[in-house]
Design a protein around this motif. Structure first.
Motif, mmCIF file in Angstrom:
data_model
loop_
_atom_site.group_PDB
_atom_site.id
_atom_site.type_symbol
_atom_site.label_atom_id
_atom_site.label_comp_id
_atom_site.label_asym_id
_atom_site.label_seq_id
_atom_site.Cartn_x
_atom_site.Cartn_y
_atom_site.Cartn_z
ATOM 1 N N CYS A 22 0.845 -1.177 0.000
ATOM 2 C CA CYS A 22 0.000 0.000 0.000
ATOM 3 C C CYS A 22 0.887 1.236 0.000
ATOM 4 O O CYS A 22 1.807 1.342 0.803
ATOM 5 N N CYS A 56 -5.444 -3.704 4.067
ATOM 6 C CA CYS A 56 -4.208 -3.261 4.714
ATOM 7 C C CYS A 56 -4.623 -2.444 5.932
ATOM 8 O O CYS A 56 -5.805 -2.381 6.262
ATOM 9 N N CYS A 58 -5.020 0.573 6.324
ATOM 10 C CA CYS A 58 -5.897 1.702 6.007
ATOM 11 C C CYS A 58 -7.379 1.354 6.110
ATOM 12 O O CYS A 58 -8.183 2.195 6.461
HETATM 13 ZN ZN LIG Z 1 -2.710 1.040 3.561
#
Ligand SMILES: [Zn+2]
Length: 65
Positions: A22, A56, A58
């Motif tokens: 990411c 991920c 996020c």
């Molecule tokens: Zn991320």
């Protein structure tokens, strides 16, 4: 068995496509297999939409809540 083979291929393809870092958090994204049920109001039946979501740091909290 053809169905199992295509399913495995789908996972492998998704995993390959998502095995990337990411750009925001730097974590390696891992695919999460999700199935959404969608109701057909006319027929009163359900169909299922399968998808892989790259996870991920996020978005793991909102996806896995
Ligand atoms: Zn991320």
């Amino acid at each position: 068995m053809a169905k199992d083979k295509s399913f495995a291929a789908k996972i492998a393809k998704a995993a390959g496509a998502m095995a990337s870092h990411c750009p925001v958090c730097g974590e390696i994204k891992s695919p999460l297999f999700v199935v959404d049920s969608i109701k057909n109001e006319e027929k009163g039946s359900y169909k299922y939409k399968e998808a892989f979501i790259p996870i991920c740091k996020c978005n793991q909290n909102e996806v896995m809540s």
